[in-house]
Design an enzyme around this catalytic site. Structure first.
Site, PDB file in Angstrom:
ATOM      1  N   ASP A 284     -33.868 -42.125 -24.639  1.00  0.00           N
ATOM      2  CA  ASP A 284     -34.178 -42.414 -23.313  1.00  0.00           C
ATOM      3  C   ASP A 284     -32.949 -43.453 -23.332  1.00  0.00           C
ATOM      4  OD1 ASP A 284     -35.529 -41.639 -19.872  1.00  0.00           O
ATOM      5  OD2 ASP A 284     -33.254 -42.140 -20.484  1.00  0.00           O
TER       6      ASP A 284
HETATM    7  C1  GLC Z   1     -31.820 -42.696 -16.718  1.00  0.00           C
HETATM    8  C2  GLC Z   1     -32.688 -41.359 -16.395  1.00  0.00           C
HETATM    9  C3  GLC Z   1     -32.142 -39.786 -18.228  1.00  0.00           C
HETATM   10  C4  GLC Z   1     -30.757 -40.556 -17.665  1.00  0.00           C
HETATM   11  C5  GLC Z   1     -30.332 -41.527 -18.234  1.00  0.00           C
HETATM   12  C6  GLC Z   1     -28.696 -41.122 -18.855  1.00  0.00           C
HETATM   13  O1  GLC Z   1     -32.668 -44.155 -16.996  1.00  0.00           O
HETATM   14  O2  GLC Z   1     -34.127 -41.577 -16.917  1.00  0.00           O
HETATM   15  O3  GLC Z   1     -33.270 -39.421 -16.852  1.00  0.00           O
HETATM   16  O4  GLC Z   1     -30.363 -38.986 -18.299  1.00  0.00           O
HETATM   17  O5  GLC Z   1     -30.622 -42.937 -17.848  1.00  0.00           O
HETATM   18  O6  GLC Z   1     -28.500 -41.182 -17.027  1.00  0.00           O
END
Ligand code: GLC
Length: 749
Positions: A284
């Site tokens: 993430d």
């Molecule tokens: C965010 C979220 C994730 C998302 C990623 C890209 O922090 O936790 O679900 O896809 O960043 O935006």
């Protein structure tokens, strides 16, 4: 053909269905795992590439870089950036695609975006889509989301989110399918199929346990016993992978003390070795360097080593793979074999998804594919079926003869004042119909519709023309109050300890009620709020989880009776925050609540146990009766099928849809089992006065539980079946399972 491969093959066949179902002859090329000779040829192609790639080019494939001012396409040309995200402008997209084509090895980019519940056309939030209890409609929503993303050059979406949570204090409840593992698994598979049929690779997330954070506080610690991990949190991931999801996203949180982003047991031992997942795992956003804050890495290099060794292939915006891996390899602290294995999985996804055959975007035509009539039609249908009627004293549907003066109060009534969470910023959108305009159109010339925002911003944090709003409300025959949670009050980083209407909206609502005119409260929220104080004080209560582009039009259709509401609660609504967690498939305890509510039972002194609105609940403008539950298989083999059916009758005066639900319980087993578990449901449309027998088939293996080692146990013995229109139904039947199995293998008695 091994079972997993067979599942994937069947899943890939299902990919074609939505395209054909939508009748789009020029359907985007769906993304799916290839099999047989094609898969073998891809592995050989990867072998050849790995032999040609420098260490820097290999590390570039493990780096995901987000769009920002001053982005340098030269890094793509040099092979140092192999994946990008958050590009939506067609001209910029064409430039990054061109840069990849000019690189030495011309490896295609993964081009990612949070295309979750829409891109230009947007659908209800995923929690609202779950409220439809209509998997085919949810799959179609994902199909159009994938298509519009692909039209802009995106080939990878960071969805579906399948985190299981029973805690409305958590702002990200809105991205999942609610509290039930059966419903969540079905929706996870539907969304995965839809996205990939639309032309973008799915990323099932967040692996694992993100929804189990203590106190519903985002990114918080999750302590999840193995049994619950396997019974509740893992199955929706398995459903998405069985539907062919090409990638997985690791979670921010720690699970039982180990951060998910460095959890080898989950990412490699379970996901890859036990389940056979062959795709890529992406971290993430910055979750790899966060291993230092978790306290399991002294520095960035150690964080990079631990995440890579655990099984995280791509570093999303953490910059620690790009900064340290090449050095770590040269220093002998990271085996090149680990790098090669990660690169192989990234290239495998790119080639199985046909990304090297995707034509470059044509900036001139890209935007013409957005908000197409069929996409908006799908959005309208999804919005209609996502609307849940929680209370109605008879005021709905509105009657033009009685309700000639209608006051619409609330900035959320107008789309230009609403930004919906998880929507990609900067995507062009045509203006859409407002709630007051739709009501005027549907109620006709006899009605006078007034509108007042009541609050200055779409967040509800300040009053706007407070006196004008109350004056308009006082002069009306009925008040339609459209209030809710928006902007930073929902979604990621929006955990709340008080589940009230944000800002001044509660005060505004009290003043509207204080006018003495009937109030129809229409909510647009990202979670269940605590609504106990409104019971009996508003004439009707309509719940939406932000119903999307066509949401206001669909709400007006429901309020005027043009559409009969059919949405059902995908999550229990607590009476008070202190009641959380409250959910339908709870254990009985040794002192279950009885009618007497004797002090020494498992009850609260100051609140009932039951939620204000239970799971699977929603009213209609007609009435349905569920009767004559028949168990066609009173005794089944543990590898057999339960077959049951009920008679559903529309005993009211309007045509309508009903969600018939089948719950199962094993009242006596080796461990305490939930009082109810949803095992099947079916949504049926019935004309007024009509009846239909609805049949259900449930595999006996779905009646089991996981032991501490994660083995699926199905125990011989008696079972109860409950069938009805919510988790509170009392219509009951019984059957038995003749033998026990462990992981499907019969156990000696
Ligand atoms: C965010 C979220 C994730 C998302 C990623 C890209 O922090 O936790 O679900 O896809 O960043 O935006």
């Amino acid at each position: 053909m091994p079972r997993l491969l067979l599942r994937l093959f069947l899943g890939s066949l299902a990919l074609l269905a939505p395209c054909l179902a939508v009748g789009d002859a020029a359907a985007q090329m769906p993304m799916a795992w290839k099999t047989g000779p094609e898969a073998a040829a891809i592995e050989r192609r990867i072998d050849r590439l790995l032999r040609q790639m420098t260490v820097d080019e290999k590390v570039g494939q493990l780096h995901l870089y987000g769009r920002r001012e001053g982005f340098d396409n030269g890094e793509i040309r040099s092979g140092r950036i192999g994946n990008v995200m958050n590009f939506v402008d067609p001209a910029e997209m064409a430039a990054v695609q061109k840069a990849a084509r000019e690189s030495r090895l011309k490896i295609p980019l993964l081009i990612g975006l949070d295309a979750v519940h829409g891109v230009s056309t947007y659908f209800p939030l995923p929690l609202g889509q779950a409220a439809t209890f209509n998997p085919a409609l949810v799959e179609e929503a994902a199909l159009w989301t994938g298509r519009e993303a692909r039209a802009l050059g995106i080939n990878w979406t960071f969805a579906p989110m399948v985190d299981m949570s029973r805690d409305p204090r958590w702002g990200r409840l809105l991205e999942g399918a609610g509290e039930d593992v059966h419903l969540s698994g079905i929706m996870a598979a539907a969304r995965t199929r839809g996205y990939q049929a639309g032309g973008v690779a799915a990323t099932v997330k967040h692996f694992v346990g993100y929804g189990g954070g203590e106190a519903g506080r985002d990114y918080n610690t999750a302590w999840i016993p193995a049994e619950q991990l396997h019974d509740l949190h893992l199955p929706p991931f398995r459903s998405a992978l069985d539907a062919g999801s090409l990638s997985v996203m690791a979670a921010f949180n720690s699970v039982n003390g180990m951060p998910a982003t460095a959890h080898k047991g989950m990412l490699t031992d379970l996901l890859r070795r036990q389940w056979g997942f062959r795709g890529l795992v992406v971290s993430d956003f910055g979750s790899i360097p966060e291993l230092m804050a978790h306290g399991i890495a002294r520095d960035e290099a150690e964080a990079a080593r631990k995440a890579l060794a655990a099984g995280v292939d791509i570093d999303m915006m953490g910059f620690v793979y790009s900064r340290h891996l090449a050095t770590e390899v040269r220093a002998g602290r990271v085996p090149i074999a680990q790098i090669d294995e990660a690169v192989r999985r990234v290239l495998r996804v790119k080639f199985h998804a046909g990304m090297d055959t995707i034509n470059d975007i044509d900036p001139k035509t890209a935007e013409s594919a957005l908000q197409s009539p069929p996409a908006l039609d799908a959005a309208r249908r999804a919005a209609r079926e996502s609307i849940i009627l929680l209370e109605n004293d008879g005021i709905l549907p509105l009657d033009p003869a009685r309700h000639r003066r209608v006051a619409v109060i609330g900035a959320l009534a107008r789309p230009d004042q609403e930004r919906v969470w998880t929507d990609p910023a900067g995507v062009p959108r045509k203006p859409l119909e407002s709630l007051d305009a739709a009501l005027a159109r549907l109620l006709g010339g006899g009605a006078t519709i007034s509108y007042q925002p009541g609050v200055t911003t779409y967040c509800g944090t300040e009053f706007a023309d407070r006196a004008a709003a109350i004056e308009a409300a006082s002069a009306a025959d009925v008040i339609i109050a459209k209030l809710g949670e928006d902007c930073e009050f929902m979604g990621e980083g929006a955990s709340r300890t008080r589940l009230t209407l944000p800002g001044v909206q509660d005060a505004l609502l009290e003043e509207l009620i204080g006018t003495g005119k009937p109030v129809v409260l229409v909510l647009a929220t990202g979670r269940p709020l605590v609504l106990s104080h409104l019971k009996g004080r508003v004439a009707a209560l309509v719940q939406t989880f932000h119903a999307g582009s066509e949401g206001r039009t669909a709400i007006a259709e429901v309020l005027t009776g043009a559409v009969n509401p059919s949405g059902k609660t995908p999550i229990s609504f607590p009476r008070a925050v202190g009641q959380i967690p409250v959910y339908h498939d709870h254990l009985p305890t040794g002192r279950p609540e009885t009618k007497r509510r004797f002090r020494y039972e498992s009850i609260f002194m100051d609140e009932a146990n039951q939620p204000l609105y239970p799971f699977g609940y929603g009213l209609s403008y007609t009435r349905f009766s569920i009767s004559d539950l028949r168990i066609e298989t009173p005794r089944i083999d543990p590898n057999g099928l339960l077959k049951a059916s009920v008679l559903v009758s529309n005993t009211g005066s309007r045509d309508g849809q009903e969600v018939v639900q089948l719950y199962v319980r094993q009242p006596v087993a080796s461990i305490s089992r939930p009082v109810r578990q949803l095992k099947a449901f079916d949504k049926v449309m019935l004309k007024a006065g009509a009846s239909q027998r609805v049949s259900f088939t449930v595999p006996a293996q779905a009646l089991g539980y996981h032991d501490t080692a994660g083995r699926l146990m199905v125990e011989a013995g008696g079972f109860e079946v409950h069938a009805g229109t919510s988790s509170m139904t009392e219509l009951k039947g019984e059957f038995s399972v003749s033998g026990s199995t462990r992981d499907g293998v019969r156990m000696r008695p």
